[in-house]
Design a protein around this motif. Structure first.
Motif, short mmCIF file in Angstrom:
data_model
loop_
_atom_site.label_atom_id
_atom_site.label_comp_id
_atom_site.label_asym_id
_atom_site.label_seq_id
_atom_site.Cartn_x
_atom_site.Cartn_y
_atom_site.Cartn_z
N GLN A 41 0.92 -1.07 0.03
CA GLN A 41 -0.11 0.09 0.04
C GLN A 41 0.92 1.38 0.04
O GLN A 41 2.05 1.17 0.14
N LYS A 42 0.22 2.47 -0.11
CA LYS A 42 0.87 3.57 -0.03
C LYS A 42 1.62 4.18 1.22
O LYS A 42 1.19 3.59 2.54
N VAL A 43 2.35 4.90 1.22
CA VAL A 43 3.08 5.46 2.49
C VAL A 43 2.13 6.51 3.12
O VAL A 43 1.72 7.18 2.28
N ASP A 86 -1.06 -3.53 13.02
CA ASP A 86 0.08 -2.65 12.97
C ASP A 86 1.25 -3.27 12.14
O ASP A 86 2.24 -2.27 12.04
N SER A 87 1.15 -4.46 11.77
CA SER A 87 2.36 -5.00 11.22
C SER A 87 2.40 -4.20 9.83
O SER A 87 1.51 -3.94 8.88
N ALA A 88 3.62 -3.58 9.62
CA ALA A 88 3.79 -2.50 8.47
C ALA A 88 5.33 -2.24 8.47
O ALA A 88 6.27 -2.74 9.38
N MET A 89 5.58 -1.57 7.41
CA MET A 89 7.28 -0.93 7.25
C MET A 89 6.75 0.44 7.88
O MET A 89 5.91 1.29 7.61
N GLY B 100 6.76 25.05 8.97
CA GLY B 100 6.83 24.34 9.94
C GLY B 100 7.20 22.88 9.69
O GLY B 100 7.70 22.42 8.73
N ALA B 101 6.63 22.03 10.68
CA ALA B 101 6.97 20.50 10.57
C ALA B 101 6.01 19.89 9.94
O ALA B 101 5.00 19.30 10.15
N ASP B 102 6.04 20.30 8.54
CA ASP B 102 5.15 19.88 7.51
C ASP B 102 5.53 18.47 6.80
O ASP B 102 6.35 18.27 6.05
N GLY B 103 4.56 17.42 7.13
CA GLY B 103 4.71 16.19 6.60
C GLY B 103 4.36 15.93 5.12
O GLY B 103 3.93 17.06 4.70
N LEU B 104 4.47 14.80 4.69
CA LEU B 104 4.07 14.70 3.20
C LEU B 104 3.02 13.81 3.15
O LEU B 104 2.70 12.97 4.00
N THR B 105 2.09 14.02 1.96
CA THR B 105 1.08 13.03 1.88
C THR B 105 1.48 12.31 0.47
O THR B 105 1.78 13.16 -0.48
#
Lengths: 115, 116
Positions: A41-43, A86-89, B100-105
């Motif tokens: 799946q996606k990140v 919760d199993s995932a990378m 700021g602490a801007d994550g990624l989608t």
């Protein structure tokens, strides 16, 4: 070249157990992140952290999760009572967004298997 | 919040052919856009990034992407595919306004297959 280091590379745990995933971000970075990637799946964004507090968290990051920067170099993700799902990378990342022309650097990941 | 959509979960091209991986974004503010590559059992490596300096962005390994505001697109291309390009490719956008602490989608990813 500086890099984000994650340990362990692979962890197997029993359902209900607590796990701590560890990361050493790039030394001069100020912003830290955890992401999750379920197999195939996606990140997915979990949480961002700055100045010793959470800046943003996603709906995935519920009360079972916590993050901490216990010293000047480590950044940890704790899952209090693991579930099968919760199993995932899990990827740690760090950045210094203060400069516009920059990027987030990712570690190699910790593969968590909950059995 | 910003989002990205990747069209095509799998793309197959012949070695030496053009690679085109599609990404469209949705953003209420000028976006910061990225392409990452993930090889099997590895982490995420940045291919290239768009930060409003230039619409055509060149990255590593011969990849480039063009930011088209009118089409809300940031498609990734490579003129000639190589067997070593076989990997998962993710388009990503900074989640918020960029401060700021801007994550990624991330998008859902496109699996690139190279046929010999």
């Amino acid at each position: 070249e500086p890099e984000v280091t994650q340990t362990p590379s692979h962890q197997v745990t029993q359902m209900g157990q607590e796990v701590i995933l560890r990361c050493v971000p790039i030394s001069n970075h100020l912003y830290f992140y955890w992401y999750r990637q379920i197999l195939g799946q996606k990140v997915e964004f979990l949480v961002s952290f700055y100045n010793n507090e959470i800046s943003e968290k996603s709906e995935i990051f519920d009360d079972q999760f916590s993050v901490e920067r216990p010293d000047g170099s480590n950044f940890t993700l704790k899952i209090r009572s693991t579930k099968l799902e919760d199993s995932a990378m899990y990827f740690c990342a760090s950045s210094d967004w203060g400069a516009v022309n920059t990027e987030a650097f990712f570690g190699q990941g910790t593969r968590l298997t909950v059995v | 919040a910003q989002s990205v959509t990747q069209l095509g979960s799998h793309v197959s091209v012949s070695e030496g052919a053009l690679v085109l991986l599609r990404c469209n974004y949705s953003s209420s503010v000028p976006p910061y856009l990225f392409w990452y590559v993930q090889y099997p059992n590895q982490g995420l490596q940045l291919l290239l990034k768009y930060t409003s300096a230039a619409t055509l962005v060149k990255g590593i390994n011969g990849f480039e992407a063009e930011f088209k505001k009118s089409e809300t697109s940031f498609h990734l291309t490579k003129p000639s595919a190589h067997m070593s390009d076989a990997a998962e490719y993710f388009c990503a956008v900074r989640r918020n306004s960029g401060g700021g602490a801007d994550g990624l989608t991330f998008g859902k990813g496109t699996h690139l297959i190279i046929q010999p």
